[in-house]
Design an enzyme around this catalytic site. Sequence first.
Site, PDB file in Angstrom:
ATOM      1  N   ASP A 163      12.797  -2.639  27.118  1.00 52.58           N
ATOM      2  CA  ASP A 163      14.011  -3.191  26.506  1.00 52.58           C
ATOM      3  C   ASP A 163      14.666  -4.242  27.404  1.00 52.58           C
ATOM      4  O   ASP A 163      15.209  -3.892  28.455  1.00 52.58           O
ATOM      5  CB  ASP A 163      15.049  -2.078  26.280  1.00 52.58           C
ATOM      6  CG  ASP A 163      14.929  -1.421  24.933  1.00 52.58           C
ATOM      7  OD1 ASP A 163      14.285  -1.993  24.036  1.00 52.58           O
ATOM      8  OD2 ASP A 163      15.497  -0.322  24.768  1.00 52.58           O
ATOM      9  N   TYR A 176       2.404  -5.303  19.174  1.00 53.26           N
ATOM     10  CA  TYR A 176       3.096  -5.709  17.946  1.00 53.26           C
ATOM     11  C   TYR A 176       3.484  -7.193  18.029  1.00 53.26           C
ATOM     12  O   TYR A 176       3.136  -7.995  17.154  1.00 53.26           O
ATOM     13  CB  TYR A 176       4.338  -4.840  17.718  1.00 53.26           C
ATOM     14  CG  TYR A 176       5.265  -5.419  16.685  1.00 53.26           C
ATOM     15  CD1 TYR A 176       4.868  -5.539  15.358  1.00 53.26           C
ATOM     16  CD2 TYR A 176       6.537  -5.888  17.034  1.00 53.26           C
ATOM     17  CE1 TYR A 176       5.706  -6.109  14.407  1.00 53.26           C
ATOM     18  CE2 TYR A 176       7.380  -6.455  16.095  1.00 53.26           C
ATOM     19  CZ  TYR A 176       6.967  -6.563  14.784  1.00 53.26           C
ATOM     20  OH  TYR A 176       7.795  -7.137  13.852  1.00 53.26           O
ATOM     21  N   ARG A 190      15.128   2.658  27.896  1.00 56.58           N
ATOM     22  CA  ARG A 190      13.875   2.752  27.142  1.00 56.58           C
ATOM     23  C   ARG A 190      12.943   1.669  27.675  1.00 56.58           C
ATOM     24  O   ARG A 190      13.379   0.535  27.885  1.00 56.58           O
ATOM     25  CB  ARG A 190      14.186   2.528  25.657  1.00 56.58           C
ATOM     26  CG  ARG A 190      13.035   2.804  24.722  1.00 56.58           C
ATOM     27  CD  ARG A 190      13.484   2.716  23.286  1.00 56.58           C
ATOM     28  NE  ARG A 190      13.793   1.343  22.871  1.00 56.58           N
ATOM     29  CZ  ARG A 190      14.123   0.983  21.638  1.00 56.58           C
ATOM     30  NH1 ARG A 190      14.195   1.902  20.687  1.00 56.58           N
ATOM     31  NH2 ARG A 190      14.392  -0.268  21.336  1.00 56.58           N
ATOM     32  N   PHE A 195       5.179 -10.164   4.097  1.00 60.53           N
ATOM     33  CA  PHE A 195       5.948  -9.202   4.890  1.00 60.53           C
ATOM     34  C   PHE A 195       5.079  -8.059   5.406  1.00 60.53           C
ATOM     35  O   PHE A 195       5.445  -7.394   6.369  1.00 60.53           O
ATOM     36  CB  PHE A 195       7.050  -8.566   4.025  1.00 60.53           C
ATOM     37  CG  PHE A 195       8.108  -9.506   3.554  1.00 60.53           C
ATOM     38  CD1 PHE A 195       9.223  -9.758   4.326  1.00 60.53           C
ATOM     39  CD2 PHE A 195       8.003 -10.149   2.329  1.00 60.53           C
ATOM     40  CE1 PHE A 195      10.216 -10.624   3.895  1.00 60.53           C
ATOM     41  CE2 PHE A 195       8.988 -11.019   1.880  1.00 60.53           C
ATOM     42  CZ  PHE A 195      10.094 -11.255   2.667  1.00 60.53           C
ATOM     43  N   ASN A 226       0.824  -1.223   0.000  1.00 60.01           N
ATOM     44  CA  ASN A 226       0.000   0.000   0.000  1.00 60.01           C
ATOM     45  C   ASN A 226       0.856   1.270   0.000  1.00 60.01           C
ATOM     46  O   ASN A 226       0.333   2.385  -0.061  1.00 60.01           O
ATOM     47  CB  ASN A 226      -0.983  -0.005   1.180  1.00 60.01           C
ATOM     48  CG  ASN A 226      -0.265  -0.083   2.511  1.00 60.01           C
ATOM     49  OD1 ASN A 226       0.943   0.152   2.593  1.00 60.01           O
ATOM     50  ND2 ASN A 226      -0.999  -0.429   3.552  1.00 60.01           N
TER      51      ASN A 226
HETATM   52  N1  UDP Z   1      18.880   2.055  21.147  1.00 56.78           N
HETATM   53  C1  UDP Z   1      19.588   3.147  21.666  1.00 56.78           C
HETATM   54  N2  UDP Z   1      19.381   4.359  21.097  1.00 56.78           N
HETATM   55  C2  UDP Z   1      18.521   4.574  20.057  1.00 56.78           C
HETATM   56  C3  UDP Z   1      17.822   3.452  19.520  1.00 56.78           C
HETATM   57  C4  UDP Z   1      18.037   2.217  20.098  1.00 56.78           C
HETATM   58  O1  UDP Z   1      20.360   3.014  22.609  1.00 56.78           O
HETATM   59  O2  UDP Z   1      18.373   5.716  19.612  1.00 56.78           O
HETATM   60  C5  UDP Z   1      19.104   0.732  21.723  1.00 56.78           C
HETATM   61  C6  UDP Z   1      17.833   0.081  22.250  1.00 56.78           C
HETATM   62  O3  UDP Z   1      17.640   0.447  23.590  1.00 56.78           O
HETATM   63  C7  UDP Z   1      18.141  -1.404  22.077  1.00 56.78           C
HETATM   64  C8  UDP Z   1      19.084  -1.449  20.860  1.00 56.78           C
HETATM   65  O4  UDP Z   1      19.566  -0.112  20.701  1.00 56.78           O
HETATM   66  O5  UDP Z   1      18.858  -1.884  23.184  1.00 56.78           O
HETATM   67  C9  UDP Z   1      18.374  -1.866  19.585  1.00 56.78           C
HETATM   68  O6  UDP Z   1      17.196  -1.088  19.456  1.00 56.78           O
HETATM   69  P1  UDP Z   1      16.348  -1.060  18.125  1.00 56.78           P
HETATM   70  O7  UDP Z   1      15.223  -0.087  18.335  1.00 56.78           O
HETATM   71  O8  UDP Z   1      17.243  -0.845  16.952  1.00 56.78           O
HETATM   72  O9  UDP Z   1      15.778  -2.548  18.004  1.00 56.78           O
HETATM   73  P2  UDP Z   1      14.929  -3.449  19.035  1.00 56.78           P
HETATM   74  O10 UDP Z   1      15.914  -4.358  19.697  1.00 56.78           O
HETATM   75  O11 UDP Z   1      14.221  -2.546  19.984  1.00 56.78           O
HETATM   76  O12 UDP Z   1      14.008  -4.191  18.135  1.00 56.78           O
END
Ligand code: UDP
Length: 321
Positions: A281, A140, A278, A72, A31
């Site tokens: 995580d 998600y 975050r 996908f 889309n």
């Molecule tokens: N992360 C970070 N700074 C950012 C984005 C991500 O430190 O601006 C860290 C996040 O906390 C995680 C890792 O990088 O530990 C991978 O995050 P991402 O969002 O790329 O993928 P996820 O593992 O969440 O799917």
Amino acid sequence: MLLITGGAGYIGSHTVKHLADNGYKCIVIDNLIYGHIEAVDKRAEFVKADVSDKNALRKIFENNKIDAVMHFAAYAYVGESVKDPQKYYTNNVISTLHLLEVMKEFNVKNIVFSSTCATYGEPKYTPIDEKHPQNPINPYGRSKLMIEQIFEDYSKAYGLKYIALRYFNACGASEDASTGESHTPETHLIPLVVQAIKNNSSIKVFGTDYDTPDGTCIRDYIHVEDLALAHRLALENLDKYSGYINLGTGIGTSVKEIIDAVMKVSGRECKIEYAGRREGDPAKLFANNEKAKEILGWTPKYLNMEDSVRTAWNWEMKRKY
Ligand code: UDP
């Protein structure tokens, strides 16, 4: 002929290219809400439509002999899924039901599906194998788990042959830098580090007090071309196996190690802001990938982080979308 839903997205577009390189004919349905028409390989046919549009799907199945579907198309922002779960359950789950309904009408039984390690939730142990309990912690991840469960039921009842590929952290770009990662907004670590260096801005490191050797989170970054290869192998093994397979390198890399790798590859410094954790995580996520090796005969080629981030850096310097 293969039908590729979401073939204008990040992983879908790399897979279409890989399939075309290997002699497969593809029709892409997308889309273009998050996908990019520029990312769609010229050798594929393109239909701009939503996967929930059953009539658009029927038209494709009527006009082509579809042998298998690679699915996908999905929304994939974890944070947004928490704020707006309806969007995720409707788009991810309901659209898949529509797709399966039309596949059933046309007696198409083969599907390869983009699932995610987010279906496991908070890890009880690492490396994570496919037997790890699935307790996703956000809509998600739950939407993807629901789809896996739907496949299992459809497989038993209607003979659907499926492989759900549970990706860890997809990364990188094609070697020739013609396709790569382009999300708006971008939330993923590697593109954000690459962009911070390019734009001389800074990257926020989310949390430095995790129980890991350098205090930052550890993830398993799997190159998008290795994912593309695994999709083709899954397609070619559908007669042998239906079920779930992890796709990761089996190697954990910390946030600090990623930043160091990008600095090394680019030859430039990265400004770092240390921020709080975050939400949601986990400290460590990495895959046991033995099942993919055994069932698909798949071996990831990108095992050195510098090789992977080099492709992301080259893409960022040349990107057209
Ligand atoms: N992360 C970070 N700074 C950012 C984005 C991500 O430190 O601006 C860290 C996040 O906390 C995680 C890792 O990088 O530990 C991978 O995050 P991402 O969002 O790329 O993928 P996820 O593992 O969440 O799917």
